[in-house]
Design a protein around this motif. Structure first.
Motif, mmCIF file in Angstrom:
data_model
loop_
_atom_site.group_PDB
_atom_site.id
_atom_site.type_symbol
_atom_site.label_atom_id
_atom_site.label_comp_id
_atom_site.label_asym_id
_atom_site.label_seq_id
_atom_site.Cartn_x
_atom_site.Cartn_y
_atom_site.Cartn_z
ATOM 1 N N ASP A 103 -109.584 16.207 75.062
ATOM 2 C CA ASP A 103 -109.208 16.990 76.233
ATOM 3 C C ASP A 103 -107.908 17.747 75.945
ATOM 4 O O ASP A 103 -107.792 18.942 76.216
ATOM 5 C CB ASP A 103 -109.033 16.047 77.428
ATOM 6 C CG ASP A 103 -108.748 16.814 78.701
ATOM 7 O OD1 ASP A 103 -109.386 17.855 78.912
ATOM 8 O OD2 ASP A 103 -107.876 16.382 79.479
ATOM 9 N N ALA A 104 -106.927 17.062 75.392
ATOM 10 C CA ALA A 104 -105.638 17.668 75.018
ATOM 11 C C ALA A 104 -104.825 16.633 74.263
ATOM 12 O O ALA A 104 -105.104 15.436 74.327
ATOM 13 C CB ALA A 104 -104.884 18.148 76.251
ATOM 14 N N ILE A 105 -103.832 17.109 73.528
ATOM 15 C CA ILE A 105 -102.875 16.209 72.878
ATOM 16 C C ILE A 105 -101.510 16.536 73.465
ATOM 17 O O ILE A 105 -100.907 17.566 73.134
ATOM 18 C CB ILE A 105 -102.862 16.377 71.346
ATOM 19 C CG1 ILE A 105 -104.263 16.142 70.755
ATOM 20 C CG2 ILE A 105 -101.867 15.408 70.712
ATOM 21 C CD1 ILE A 105 -104.340 16.340 69.254
ATOM 22 N N ASN A 106 -101.038 15.687 74.360
ATOM 23 C CA ASN A 106 -99.752 15.915 75.028
ATOM 24 C C ASN A 106 -98.721 14.932 74.497
ATOM 25 O O ASN A 106 -98.909 13.718 74.572
ATOM 26 C CB ASN A 106 -99.916 15.747 76.546
ATOM 27 C CG ASN A 106 -100.905 16.752 77.116
ATOM 28 O OD1 ASN A 106 -100.849 17.932 76.806
ATOM 29 N ND2 ASN A 106 -101.825 16.275 77.948
ATOM 30 N N MET A 107 -97.629 15.474 73.966
ATOM 31 C CA MET A 107 -96.567 14.629 73.423
ATOM 32 C C MET A 107 -95.222 15.090 73.969
ATOM 33 O O MET A 107 -94.919 16.278 73.976
ATOM 34 C CB MET A 107 -96.569 14.680 71.890
ATOM 35 C CG MET A 107 -97.834 14.113 71.273
ATOM 36 S SD MET A 107 -97.745 14.011 69.482
ATOM 37 C CE MET A 107 -96.409 12.837 69.250
ATOM 38 N N ASP A 108 -94.411 14.117 74.419
ATOM 39 C CA ASP A 108 -93.091 14.426 74.960
ATOM 40 C C ASP A 108 -92.011 14.385 73.890
ATOM 41 O O ASP A 108 -90.908 14.893 74.098
ATOM 42 C CB ASP A 108 -92.739 13.441 76.080
ATOM 43 C CG ASP A 108 -93.734 13.512 77.232
ATOM 44 O OD1 ASP A 108 -94.210 14.628 77.525
ATOM 45 O OD2 ASP A 108 -94.046 12.449 77.816
ATOM 46 N N GLU A 109 -92.321 13.749 72.759
ATOM 47 C CA GLU A 109 -91.320 13.609 71.707
ATOM 48 C C GLU A 109 -92.005 13.572 70.342
ATOM 49 O O GLU A 109 -93.225 13.436 70.240
ATOM 50 C CB GLU A 109 -90.504 12.334 71.929
ATOM 51 C CG GLU A 109 -91.361 11.074 72.019
ATOM 52 C CD GLU A 109 -90.532 9.836 72.295
ATOM 53 O OE1 GLU A 109 -89.341 9.845 71.970
ATOM 54 O OE2 GLU A 109 -91.098 8.856 72.819
ATOM 55 N N PHE A 110 -91.213 13.684 69.304
ATOM 56 C CA PHE A 110 -91.718 13.582 67.938
ATOM 57 C C PHE A 110 -91.914 12.104 67.630
ATOM 58 O O PHE A 110 -90.942 11.366 67.475
ATOM 59 C CB PHE A 110 -90.721 14.197 66.944
ATOM 60 C CG PHE A 110 -90.520 15.678 67.116
ATOM 61 C CD1 PHE A 110 -91.290 16.584 66.409
ATOM 62 C CD2 PHE A 110 -89.562 16.170 67.989
ATOM 63 C CE1 PHE A 110 -91.106 17.946 66.557
ATOM 64 C CE2 PHE A 110 -89.365 17.523 68.143
ATOM 65 C CZ PHE A 110 -90.152 18.419 67.424
ATOM 66 N N LYS A 111 -93.161 11.656 67.564
ATOM 67 C CA LYS A 111 -93.404 10.231 67.330
ATOM 68 C C LYS A 111 -94.728 10.034 66.596
ATOM 69 O O LYS A 111 -95.806 10.283 67.142
ATOM 70 C CB LYS A 111 -93.411 9.479 68.655
ATOM 71 C CG LYS A 111 -93.054 7.998 68.506
ATOM 72 C CD LYS A 111 -92.652 7.422 69.836
ATOM 73 C CE LYS A 111 -92.141 5.984 69.702
ATOM 74 N NZ LYS A 111 -90.876 5.917 68.974
ATOM 75 N N THR A 112 -94.622 9.588 65.346
ATOM 76 C CA THR A 112 -95.810 9.359 64.528
ATOM 77 C C THR A 112 -96.698 8.269 65.126
ATOM 78 O O THR A 112 -97.924 8.353 65.064
ATOM 79 C CB THR A 112 -95.396 8.976 63.096
ATOM 80 O OG1 THR A 112 -94.640 10.048 62.525
ATOM 81 C CG2 THR A 112 -96.610 8.713 62.226
ATOM 82 N N LYS A 113 -96.063 7.257 65.741
ATOM 83 C CA LYS A 113 -96.834 6.149 66.312
ATOM 84 C C LYS A 113 -97.846 6.625 67.354
ATOM 85 O O LYS A 113 -98.916 6.044 67.498
ATOM 86 C CB LYS A 113 -95.885 5.132 66.954
ATOM 87 C CG LYS A 113 -95.235 4.176 65.970
ATOM 88 C CD LYS A 113 -94.414 3.136 66.715
ATOM 89 C CE LYS A 113 -93.749 2.170 65.726
ATOM 90 N NZ LYS A 113 -92.919 1.169 66.439
ATOM 91 N N THR A 114 -97.496 7.686 68.071
ATOM 92 C CA THR A 114 -98.397 8.200 69.113
ATOM 93 C C THR A 114 -99.695 8.713 68.498
ATOM 94 O O THR A 114 -100.789 8.443 69.007
ATOM 95 C CB THR A 114 -97.713 9.333 69.902
ATOM 96 O OG1 THR A 114 -96.479 8.857 70.426
ATOM 97 C CG2 THR A 114 -98.597 9.810 71.038
ATOM 98 N N ILE A 115 -99.582 9.446 67.376
ATOM 99 C CA ILE A 115 -100.773 9.973 66.704
ATOM 100 C C ILE A 115 -101.567 8.834 66.060
ATOM 101 O O ILE A 115 -102.794 8.808 66.116
ATOM 102 C CB ILE A 115 -100.387 11.023 65.640
ATOM 103 C CG1 ILE A 115 -99.625 12.187 66.288
ATOM 104 C CG2 ILE A 115 -101.617 11.539 64.913
ATOM 105 C CD1 ILE A 115 -100.442 13.010 67.261
ATOM 106 N N VAL A 116 -100.872 7.873 65.473
ATOM 107 C CA VAL A 116 -101.542 6.715 64.864
ATOM 108 C C VAL A 116 -102.331 5.942 65.918
ATOM 109 O O VAL A 116 -103.484 5.548 65.698
ATOM 110 C CB VAL A 116 -100.511 5.787 64.179
ATOM 111 C CG1 VAL A 116 -101.172 4.493 63.732
ATOM 112 C CG2 VAL A 116 -99.868 6.487 62.986
ATOM 113 N N LYS A 117 -101.707 5.760 67.077
ATOM 114 C CA LYS A 117 -102.366 5.053 68.173
ATOM 115 C C LYS A 117 -103.593 5.822 68.666
ATOM 116 O O LYS A 117 -104.640 5.238 68.960
ATOM 117 C CB LYS A 117 -101.368 4.856 69.313
ATOM 118 C CG LYS A 117 -101.887 4.010 70.459
ATOM 119 C CD LYS A 117 -100.822 3.837 71.532
ATOM 120 C CE LYS A 117 -101.374 3.075 72.723
ATOM 121 N NZ LYS A 117 -100.351 2.936 73.810
#
Length: 207
Positions: A127-141
């Motif tokens: 649907d979308a990739i929404n990120m508030d900060e630079f964080k590799t863990k978010t993409i890994v998750k």
């Protein structure tokens, strides 16, 4: 037209999306896909290899021995190709390996690659990739939630530095945009993860 599920970043289906058969449902043409991959790799070659000819090797200005009477074969320079430390005969010089493909061939190759990913069930629509900060863990998750444990190509609808930087140091993961998509990347990565906005842009151009 094919219907696919649209997932959120937690791996949960949120809606359905109808894909245009003119883009994602054609009969893949392996010949043009191969031609596009070979063309891409050729265009990536730097072509900077260079060897020194006998005119570029230092030394060899003096004739090593007189022309006649020594029993040796006649020689004019110690930098001829048959000599140790001599110049290279017919060696490579800097050149460009790039060439262009017909527009229709490039178009057919891209559509074939996209259709292949859908047919092989290797395409995941987000649907979308929404990120508030630079964080590799978010993409890994996110990848774990989508059950992606292979090489993955993430296609965005526009440049998003937070997503690009966050995914940059994950082995086997690459990000790109819909307007810079190429056949080599689509085929080189096992999973094709694309946001819904990028699907719309691709269909707008190629449908």
């Amino acid at each position: 037209m094919a219907n696919v599920k649209v997932y959120d970043m937690n791996g949960q289906p949120v809606s359905d999306l109808e894909l245009n058969d003119a883009v994602f449902g054609i009969e893949p043409n392996t010949v043009v896909m191969h031609a596009a991959v070979v063309n891409y790799l050729a265009n990536q070659r730097q072509g900077t290899q260079s060897t020194l000819t006998r005119t570029e090797v230092s030394g060899g200005g003096k004739k090593p021995w007189r022309q006649k009477g020594t029993g040796h074969a006649r020689q004019g320079s110690t930098r001829a190709p048959q000599w140790t430390h001599g110049g290279i005969a017919l060696g490579p010089k800097p050149r460009s390996y790039s060439y262009s493909l017909n527009k229709k061939v490039k178009r057919l190759a891209l559509l074939s690659a996209l259709s292949t990913k859908l047919a092989d069930n290797d395409m995941i629509v987000l649907d979308a990739i929404n990120m508030d900060e630079f964080k590799t863990k978010t993409i890994v998750k996110m990848l774990a939630a989508l059950n992606v444990n292979e090489k993955a190509l993430i296609v965005l609808d526009s440049v998003d530095k937070k997503v690009i930087k966050s995914a940059a140091n994950i082995p086997g993961v690459k990000t790109t945009q819909a307007n810079t998509l190429n056949v080599y990347d689509i085929l080189n990565y096992n999973k094709f993860i694309i946001v819904k906005g990028a699907v719309a842009k691709i269909e707008e151009v190629y449908a």
